[in-house]
Design an enzyme around this catalytic site. Structure first.
Site, PDB file in Angstrom:
ATOM      1  N   ASN A 197     -82.653 -39.214  12.984  1.00 60.93           N
ATOM      2  CA  ASN A 197     -81.515 -39.801  12.271  1.00 60.93           C
ATOM      3  C   ASN A 197     -81.635 -41.324  12.199  1.00 60.93           C
ATOM      4  O   ASN A 197     -82.180 -41.950  13.116  1.00 60.93           O
ATOM      5  CB  ASN A 197     -80.196 -39.423  12.972  1.00 60.93           C
TER       6      ASN A 197
ATOM      7  N   HIS B 134     -87.620 -42.248  12.459  1.00 64.24           N
ATOM      8  CA  HIS B 134     -87.544 -42.439  11.004  1.00 64.24           C
ATOM      9  C   HIS B 134     -86.849 -43.738  10.636  1.00 64.24           C
ATOM     10  O   HIS B 134     -86.441 -43.916   9.486  1.00 64.24           O
ATOM     11  CB  HIS B 134     -86.811 -41.260  10.354  1.00 64.24           C
TER      12      HIS B 134
ATOM     13  N   CYS C  76     -89.178 -56.540   6.209  1.00 63.26           N
ATOM     14  CA  CYS C  76     -89.795 -57.343   5.145  1.00 63.26           C
ATOM     15  C   CYS C  76     -91.172 -56.760   4.823  1.00 63.26           C
ATOM     16  O   CYS C  76     -92.049 -56.689   5.700  1.00 63.26           O
ATOM     17  CB  CYS C  76     -89.952 -58.802   5.593  1.00 63.26           C
TER      18      CYS C  76
ATOM     19  N   CYS D 168     -93.959 -59.734   5.380  1.00 60.43           N
ATOM     20  CA  CYS D 168     -94.444 -60.221   6.691  1.00 60.43           C
ATOM     21  C   CYS D 168     -94.239 -59.199   7.809  1.00 60.43           C
ATOM     22  O   CYS D 168     -94.649 -59.421   8.946  1.00 60.43           O
ATOM     23  CB  CYS D 168     -93.742 -61.543   7.040  1.00 60.43           C
TER      24      CYS D 168
ATOM     25  N   CYS E 231     -86.346 -63.229   2.803  1.00 54.80           N
ATOM     26  CA  CYS E 231     -86.641 -62.799   4.184  1.00 54.80           C
ATOM     27  C   CYS E 231     -86.321 -63.953   5.132  1.00 54.80           C
ATOM     28  O   CYS E 231     -86.827 -65.068   4.932  1.00 54.80           O
ATOM     29  CB  CYS E 231     -88.116 -62.413   4.314  1.00 54.80           C
TER      30      CYS E 231
ATOM     31  N   CYS F  87     -90.144 -65.089   6.621  1.00 53.99           N
ATOM     32  CA  CYS F  87     -91.194 -65.716   5.779  1.00 53.99           C
ATOM     33  C   CYS F  87     -90.632 -66.362   4.528  1.00 53.99           C
ATOM     34  O   CYS F  87     -91.369 -66.959   3.745  1.00 53.99           O
ATOM     35  CB  CYS F  87     -92.243 -64.665   5.387  1.00 53.99           C
TER      36      CYS F  87
ATOM     37  N   GLY G  62     -79.952 -29.753  16.242  1.00 50.56           N
ATOM     38  CA  GLY G  62     -79.467 -30.080  14.900  1.00 50.56           C
ATOM     39  C   GLY G  62     -80.517 -30.490  13.902  1.00 50.56           C
ATOM     40  O   GLY G  62     -80.307 -31.396  13.093  1.00 50.56           O
TER      41      GLY G  62
ATOM     42  N   SER H 279     -83.505 -28.853  11.004  1.00 51.31           N
ATOM     43  CA  SER H 279     -83.917 -27.631  10.295  1.00 51.31           C
ATOM     44  C   SER H 279     -85.390 -27.315  10.520  1.00 51.31           C
ATOM     45  O   SER H 279     -85.881 -26.275  10.106  1.00 51.31           O
ATOM     46  CB  SER H 279     -83.663 -27.796   8.790  1.00 51.31           C
TER      47      SER H 279
ATOM     48  N   ASN I 131     -78.864 -25.286  17.664  1.00 48.97           N
ATOM     49  CA  ASN I 131     -78.669 -25.525  16.236  1.00 48.97           C
ATOM     50  C   ASN I 131     -77.574 -24.611  15.704  1.00 48.97           C
ATOM     51  O   ASN I 131     -77.267 -23.582  16.313  1.00 48.97           O
ATOM     52  CB  ASN I 131     -79.994 -25.284  15.483  1.00 48.97           C
TER      53      ASN I 131
HETATM   54  C1  BV8 Z   1     -96.048 -38.358   7.440  1.00 48.58           C
HETATM   55  C2  BV8 Z   1     -85.900 -40.818   5.269  1.00 48.58           C
HETATM   56  C3  BV8 Z   1     -98.311 -38.968   7.457  1.00 48.58           C
HETATM   57  C4  BV8 Z   1     -84.936 -41.389   6.180  1.00 48.58           C
HETATM   58  C5  BV8 Z   1     -86.969 -38.755   5.804  1.00 48.58           C
HETATM   59  C6  BV8 Z   1     -97.116 -34.417   0.987  1.00 48.58           C
HETATM   60  C7  BV8 Z   1     -97.191 -35.797   0.855  1.00 48.58           C
HETATM   61  C8  BV8 Z   1     -96.868 -36.659   1.891  1.00 48.58           C
HETATM   62  C9  BV8 Z   1     -96.443 -36.124   3.107  1.00 48.58           C
HETATM   63  C10 BV8 Z   1     -96.341 -34.746   3.203  1.00 48.58           C
HETATM   64  C11 BV8 Z   1     -96.685 -33.888   2.181  1.00 48.58           C
HETATM   65  N1  BV8 Z   1     -96.491 -32.606   2.602  1.00 48.58           N
HETATM   66  C12 BV8 Z   1     -96.021 -32.631   3.871  1.00 48.58           C
HETATM   67  C13 BV8 Z   1     -95.937 -33.923   4.243  1.00 48.58           C
HETATM   68  C14 BV8 Z   1     -95.473 -34.422   5.479  1.00 48.58           C
HETATM   69  C15 BV8 Z   1     -94.018 -34.822   5.251  1.00 48.58           C
HETATM   70  C16 BV8 Z   1     -93.198 -33.559   5.383  1.00 48.58           C
HETATM   71  O1  BV8 Z   1     -93.026 -33.086   6.491  1.00 48.58           O
HETATM   72  N2  BV8 Z   1     -92.706 -33.022   4.259  1.00 48.58           N
HETATM   73  C17 BV8 Z   1     -91.956 -31.783   4.343  1.00 48.58           C
HETATM   74  C18 BV8 Z   1     -90.749 -31.839   3.442  1.00 48.58           C
HETATM   75  C19 BV8 Z   1     -92.899 -30.624   4.047  1.00 48.58           C
HETATM   76  N3  BV8 Z   1     -93.705 -35.765   6.296  1.00 48.58           N
HETATM   77  C20 BV8 Z   1     -93.862 -37.075   6.052  1.00 48.58           C
HETATM   78  O2  BV8 Z   1     -94.160 -37.552   4.983  1.00 48.58           O
HETATM   79  C21 BV8 Z   1     -93.684 -37.954   7.276  1.00 48.58           C
HETATM   80  N4  BV8 Z   1     -94.799 -38.830   7.346  1.00 48.58           N
HETATM   81  O3  BV8 Z   1     -96.343 -37.175   7.482  1.00 48.58           O
HETATM   82  O4  BV8 Z   1     -96.951 -39.354   7.436  1.00 48.58           O
HETATM   83  C22 BV8 Z   1     -99.106 -40.191   7.640  1.00 48.58           C
HETATM   84  C23 BV8 Z   1    -100.170 -40.143   8.522  1.00 48.58           C
HETATM   85  C24 BV8 Z   1    -100.918 -41.272   8.691  1.00 48.58           C
HETATM   86  C25 BV8 Z   1    -100.607 -42.435   7.993  1.00 48.58           C
HETATM   87  C26 BV8 Z   1     -99.534 -42.463   7.114  1.00 48.58           C
HETATM   88  C27 BV8 Z   1     -98.767 -41.334   6.921  1.00 48.58           C
HETATM   89  C28 BV8 Z   1     -92.417 -38.808   7.158  1.00 48.58           C
HETATM   90  C29 BV8 Z   1     -91.213 -37.921   7.340  1.00 48.58           C
HETATM   91  C30 BV8 Z   1     -89.941 -38.776   7.304  1.00 48.58           C
HETATM   92  C31 BV8 Z   1     -89.410 -38.785   5.920  1.00 48.58           C
HETATM   93  N5  BV8 Z   1     -88.081 -39.422   5.898  1.00 48.58           N
HETATM   94  N6  BV8 Z   1     -85.861 -39.371   5.430  1.00 48.58           N
HETATM   95  C32 BV8 Z   1     -83.570 -41.061   5.650  1.00 48.58           C
HETATM   96  O5  BV8 Z   1     -83.303 -41.369   4.462  1.00 48.58           O
HETATM   97  O6  BV8 Z   1     -82.782 -40.540   6.444  1.00 48.58           O
HETATM   98  S1  BV8 Z   1     -86.939 -37.085   6.116  1.00 48.58           S
HETATM   99  C33 BV8 Z   1     -85.360 -36.480   6.312  1.00 48.58           C
HETATM  100  O7  BV8 Z   1     -85.540 -35.180   6.891  1.00 48.58           O
HETATM  101  C34 BV8 Z   1     -84.532 -37.247   7.312  1.00 48.58           C
HETATM  102  O8  BV8 Z   1     -85.225 -38.298   7.938  1.00 48.58           O
HETATM  103  C35 BV8 Z   1     -84.212 -36.208   8.375  1.00 48.58           C
HETATM  104  O9  BV8 Z   1     -84.136 -36.810   9.598  1.00 48.58           O
HETATM  105  C36 BV8 Z   1     -85.389 -35.321   8.258  1.00 48.58           C
HETATM  106  C37 BV8 Z   1     -85.225 -33.973   8.913  1.00 48.58           C
HETATM  107  O10 BV8 Z   1     -84.044 -33.366   8.412  1.00 48.58           O
HETATM  108  P1  BV8 Z   1     -83.003 -32.785   9.494  1.00 48.58           P
HETATM  109  O11 BV8 Z   1     -82.584 -33.885  10.385  1.00 48.58           O
HETATM  110  O12 BV8 Z   1     -83.575 -31.572  10.135  1.00 48.58           O
HETATM  111  O13 BV8 Z   1     -81.759 -32.404   8.578  1.00 48.58           O
HETATM  112  P2  BV8 Z   1     -81.563 -31.070   7.729  1.00 48.58           P
HETATM  113  O14 BV8 Z   1     -80.412 -31.289   6.826  1.00 48.58           O
HETATM  114  O15 BV8 Z   1     -82.865 -30.617   7.165  1.00 48.58           O
HETATM  115  O16 BV8 Z   1     -81.149 -29.969   8.828  1.00 48.58           O
HETATM  116  C38 BV8 Z   1     -79.921 -30.113   9.519  1.00 48.58           C
HETATM  117  C39 BV8 Z   1     -79.851 -28.968  10.519  1.00 48.58           C
HETATM  118  O17 BV8 Z   1     -78.642 -29.120  11.279  1.00 48.58           O
HETATM  119  C40 BV8 Z   1     -79.786 -27.599   9.860  1.00 48.58           C
HETATM  120  O18 BV8 Z   1     -80.688 -26.723  10.523  1.00 48.58           O
HETATM  121  C41 BV8 Z   1     -78.334 -27.145  10.096  1.00 48.58           C
HETATM  122  O19 BV8 Z   1     -78.268 -25.741  10.319  1.00 48.58           O
HETATM  123  C42 BV8 Z   1     -77.973 -27.880  11.348  1.00 48.58           C
HETATM  124  N7  BV8 Z   1     -76.544 -28.176  11.466  1.00 48.58           N
HETATM  125  C43 BV8 Z   1     -75.679 -28.493  10.455  1.00 48.58           C
HETATM  126  N8  BV8 Z   1     -74.447 -28.691  10.984  1.00 48.58           N
HETATM  127  C44 BV8 Z   1     -74.544 -28.514  12.329  1.00 48.58           C
HETATM  128  C45 BV8 Z   1     -75.885 -28.189  12.638  1.00 48.58           C
HETATM  129  N9  BV8 Z   1     -76.300 -27.928  13.889  1.00 48.58           N
HETATM  130  C46 BV8 Z   1     -75.374 -28.003  14.873  1.00 48.58           C
HETATM  131  N10 BV8 Z   1     -74.071 -28.311  14.662  1.00 48.58           N
HETATM  132  C47 BV8 Z   1     -73.633 -28.568  13.406  1.00 48.58           C
HETATM  133  N11 BV8 Z   1     -72.327 -28.864  13.219  1.00 48.58           N
END
Ligand code: BV8
Length: 231
Positions: free
Chosen positions: A94, A111, A119, A122, A138, A141, A178, A180, A204
């Site tokens: 988060n 994340h 920036c 820099c 910035c 810089c 929490g 997915s 979850n």
């Molecule tokens: C990386 C930005 C490598 C921040 C986010 C193709 C191209 C490029 C990359 C990829 C690709 N294919 C796969 C990848 C890897 C990719 C990836 O995993 N893609 C997925 C979709 C297949 N990952 C990346 O790109 C990561 N980087 O791999 O880099 C690399 C290596 C070397 C050098 C350079 C690079 C970067 C991943 C981060 C991306 N940024 N967001 C923002 O705006 O917030 S991702 C986004 O999803 C958020 O960050 C969030 O944190 C993250 C995960 O989501 P969740 O937190 O799980 O939220 P979600 O809604 O999905 O689920 C909520 C859950 O809570 C549910 O299960 C629900 O049931 C539950 N819930 C709901 N209410 C409650 C509850 N539980 C309890 N109580 C409740 N009340």
């Protein structure tokens, strides 16, 4: 907590822990990705294409932080950290500040953070001020137009991975709260913890994508199951 006495705990949280504080999740039916295409607002390409759209997306989420507060699940994890005598690391996906506001200290935002600016020229980081925009200078810089949200987008390397992987390799309890289990590398942490011989537990609302990888799963609302688990 049951009688099981871990010596090193890693907790991973996702958007679900903040849901009951009123922060939108991503993949629930009315989640963030149902309203906006992640390729437009959460990728470097999207930022290059339309930086104003991306700033607006994060400005809206940032302004929402003022209206929300930590819930019982955030507070329970901060209590666990204080009461636990062993090694403890809370890794959050988060970008909100609810864990800090609940009192968590040994916390890593893999994340990034909504309240920080990065920036692109820099590499310096600064608290985000409401007056900041794409046109801002910035503070380090003095370059104009290089400030972006300090947030990890798809295709970008998450932060503090060395610290996280080291903690996973030596933990004996891994708890996921929490999330997915859709996004890597976070979704793979449970396997790294299992490889280290840790007990693995999912807390979850419903079974996550990776639920089958956990030794134990407790399903329900975070504000109920997390305080119960910590007790
Ligand atoms: C990386 C930005 C490598 C921040 C986010 C193709 C191209 C490029 C990359 C990829 C690709 N294919 C796969 C990848 C890897 C990719 C990836 O995993 N893609 C997925 C979709 C297949 N990952 C990346 O790109 C990561 N980087 O791999 O880099 C690399 C290596 C070397 C050098 C350079 C690079 C970067 C991943 C981060 C991306 N940024 N967001 C923002 O705006 O917030 S991702 C986004 O999803 C958020 O960050 C969030 O944190 C993250 C995960 O989501 P969740 O937190 O799980 O939220 P979600 O809604 O999905 O689920 C909520 C859950 O809570 C549910 O299960 C629900 O049931 C539950 N819930 C709901 N209410 C409650 C509850 N539980 C309890 N109580 C409740 N009340």
């Amino acid at each position: 907590m049951s009688i099981y006495r871990p010596t090193s705990i890693v907790v991973l949280t996702g958007a679900g822990i903040s849901a009951e504080s009123g922060v939108d999740t991503f993949r629930d039916k009315d989640g963030i990705w149902a309203k906006v295409d992640y390729r437009d607002v959460a990728t470097p390409e999207g930022f290059t294409r339309d930086p104003e759209l991306v700033h607006e997306f994060y400005n809206q989420r940032r302004s929402g932080l003022a209206e929300v507060a930590p819930n019982a699940a955030h507070v329970a994890l901060a209590r666990l950290e204080r009461a636990f005598p062993g090694k403890f690391l809370l890794v959050t996906q988060n970008i909100d500040d609810l864990h800090e506001r609940a009192g968590s200290l040994r916390l890593t935002h893999m994340h990034g953070e909504l309240n920080k600016a990065l920036c692109a020229h820099c590499g310096s980081r600064h608290p985000w001020h409401s007056a900041m925009s794409r046109a801002s200078r910035c503070p380090s810089c003095q370059e104009i137009g290089q400030l972006r949200p300090d947030v990890v987008w798809f295709g970008e390397m998450p932060y503090r991975m060395d610290e996280i992987e080291e903690a996973l390799a030596s933990c004996d309890l891994f708890v996921s709260v929490g999330t997915s289990g859709n996004v890597y590398p976070a979704a793979g942490f449970v396997e790294q913890a299992r490889y280290a011989g840790a007990r693995t537990i999912e807390l979850n609302l419903e079974p996550s994508e990776g639920c089958g990888l956990f030794e134990q799963a407790i399903h329900g609302r975070a504000t109920e199951i997390v305080p119960e688990f910590v007790e």
